[in-house]
Scaffold this motif. Structure first.
Motif, short mmCIF file in Angstrom:
data_model
loop_
_atom_site.label_atom_id
_atom_site.label_comp_id
_atom_site.label_asym_id
_atom_site.label_seq_id
_atom_site.Cartn_x
_atom_site.Cartn_y
_atom_site.Cartn_z
N LYS A 152 -1.21 -13.52 1.33
CA LYS A 152 -0.59 -12.40 2.06
C LYS A 152 -0.14 -11.31 1.10
O LYS A 152 -0.41 -10.13 1.32
CB LYS A 152 0.59 -12.92 2.87
N TYR A 153 0.53 -11.69 0.00
CA TYR A 153 0.99 -10.69 -0.97
C TYR A 153 -0.18 -10.05 -1.70
O TYR A 153 -0.15 -8.85 -1.98
CB TYR A 153 1.97 -11.33 -1.96
N ALA A 154 -1.20 -10.83 -2.00
CA ALA A 154 -2.38 -10.27 -2.67
C ALA A 154 -3.09 -9.28 -1.74
O ALA A 154 -3.55 -8.23 -2.19
CB ALA A 154 -3.33 -11.39 -3.08
N ASP A 155 -3.17 -9.60 -0.45
CA ASP A 155 -3.79 -8.68 0.51
C ASP A 155 -3.02 -7.37 0.61
O ASP A 155 -3.60 -6.29 0.66
CB ASP A 155 -3.90 -9.33 1.89
N LYS A 156 -1.68 -7.46 0.63
CA LYS A 156 -0.86 -6.25 0.68
C LYS A 156 -1.05 -5.42 -0.58
O LYS A 156 -1.15 -4.19 -0.51
CB LYS A 156 0.62 -6.61 0.85
N ALA A 157 -1.07 -6.08 -1.74
CA ALA A 157 -1.26 -5.35 -3.00
C ALA A 157 -2.63 -4.70 -3.04
O ALA A 157 -2.77 -3.56 -3.50
CB ALA A 157 -1.08 -6.30 -4.19
N LEU A 158 -3.65 -5.40 -2.57
CA LEU A 158 -5.00 -4.86 -2.53
C LEU A 158 -5.08 -3.65 -1.60
O LEU A 158 -5.69 -2.63 -1.95
CB LEU A 158 -6.00 -5.94 -2.10
N LEU A 159 -4.47 -3.74 -0.44
CA LEU A 159 -4.46 -2.63 0.50
C LEU A 159 -3.77 -1.41 -0.11
O LEU A 159 -4.27 -0.28 -0.02
CB LEU A 159 -3.77 -3.04 1.80
N ASN A 171 -6.00 0.09 -2.94
CA ASN A 171 -7.14 0.81 -2.37
C ASN A 171 -6.71 2.15 -1.76
O ASN A 171 -7.39 3.16 -1.91
CB ASN A 171 -7.87 -0.04 -1.33
N THR A 172 -5.59 2.15 -1.05
CA THR A 172 -5.08 3.38 -0.45
C THR A 172 -4.74 4.40 -1.54
O THR A 172 -5.08 5.59 -1.40
CB THR A 172 -3.83 3.08 0.40
N CYS A 173 -4.10 3.95 -2.61
CA CYS A 173 -3.76 4.85 -3.71
C CYS A 173 -5.01 5.42 -4.38
O CYS A 173 -5.07 6.62 -4.67
CB CYS A 173 -2.90 4.13 -4.75
N MET A 174 -6.00 4.57 -4.62
CA MET A 174 -7.23 5.05 -5.26
C MET A 174 -7.94 6.07 -4.38
O MET A 174 -8.45 7.08 -4.89
CB MET A 174 -8.16 3.87 -5.59
#
Length: 190
Positions: A88-95, A98-101
């Motif tokens: 769950k935390y990895a998915d949030k960090a990935l999201l 990706n949004t920042c990039m």
């Protein structure tokens, strides 16, 4: 007690303790390295727990009681993270990454001229802020603001909203004039 209650000083003792602790940590970081501050905090916590353990052991010996280890209930608590929590935390960090990039790509490749110019002005202003303050000073100011601004706003909401409305009107007027003078900078209807 939640973070909002702390920031609005619902319990003055807890809010004061949190603010004091965070400011003490940040001021310590201005004088010592992160490694030193971390080591000192760890040594302080370890000294307190060892002293408490020895105190309880001596007290048990003198009173001839058999209470056992003073931290037994804490030692039995499960503290491992589950695979689901990590996912769950990895998915949030990935999201978030990706949004920042995507946003940075949009700004740097000038998809919208006005947004890229706003970003450039913000970065230019940050060069001046960086020349005046270091990161820790800004963090200290942010913490003090977090604990003071909500309560000030709560007590003076009507006046603050009135002035913010005036400022917003002026800013929108200036931005509209600038947009009218830049060719090809017509904003899409929002």
């Amino acid at each position: 007690m939640g973070a909002i209650d702390l920031l609005y000083w619902r319990n003055v003792k807890q809010s004061g303790a949190v603010l004091g602790s965070v400011l003490l940590l940040l001021f310590s970081l201005t004088q010592f390295s992160v490694v030193s501050v971390g080591a000192y905090l760890t040594l302080a916590a370890l000294s307190a727990s060892i002293s408490f353990r020895i105190y309880k052991s001596v007290l048990q010996a003198v009173q001839k009681t058999d209470e056992g280890h003073p931290f037994k209930s804490y030692l039995e608590v499960e503290i491992s993270l589950s695979q689901d929590q990590i996912g769950k935390y990895a998915d949030k960090a990935l999201l978030y990454a990706n949004t920042c990039m995507k946003e940075l790509r949009r700004l740097f490749l000038v998809q919208d001229l006005i947004d890229s110019l706003k970003f450039a002005v913000l970065m230019w202003l940050l060069t001046y802020v960086g020349a005046l303050f270091n990161g820790l000073t800004l963090l200290i100011l942010a913490v003090v603001s977090m604990f003071s601004m909500p309560i000030v706003y709560e007590k003076n909401q009507a006046q603050i909203d009135q002035y913010v409305g005036l400022i917003r009107t002026q800013v929108n007027s200036v931005v509209g004039k600038i947009q009218a003078k830049i060719p090809g900078a017509k904003r899409k209807e929002e």
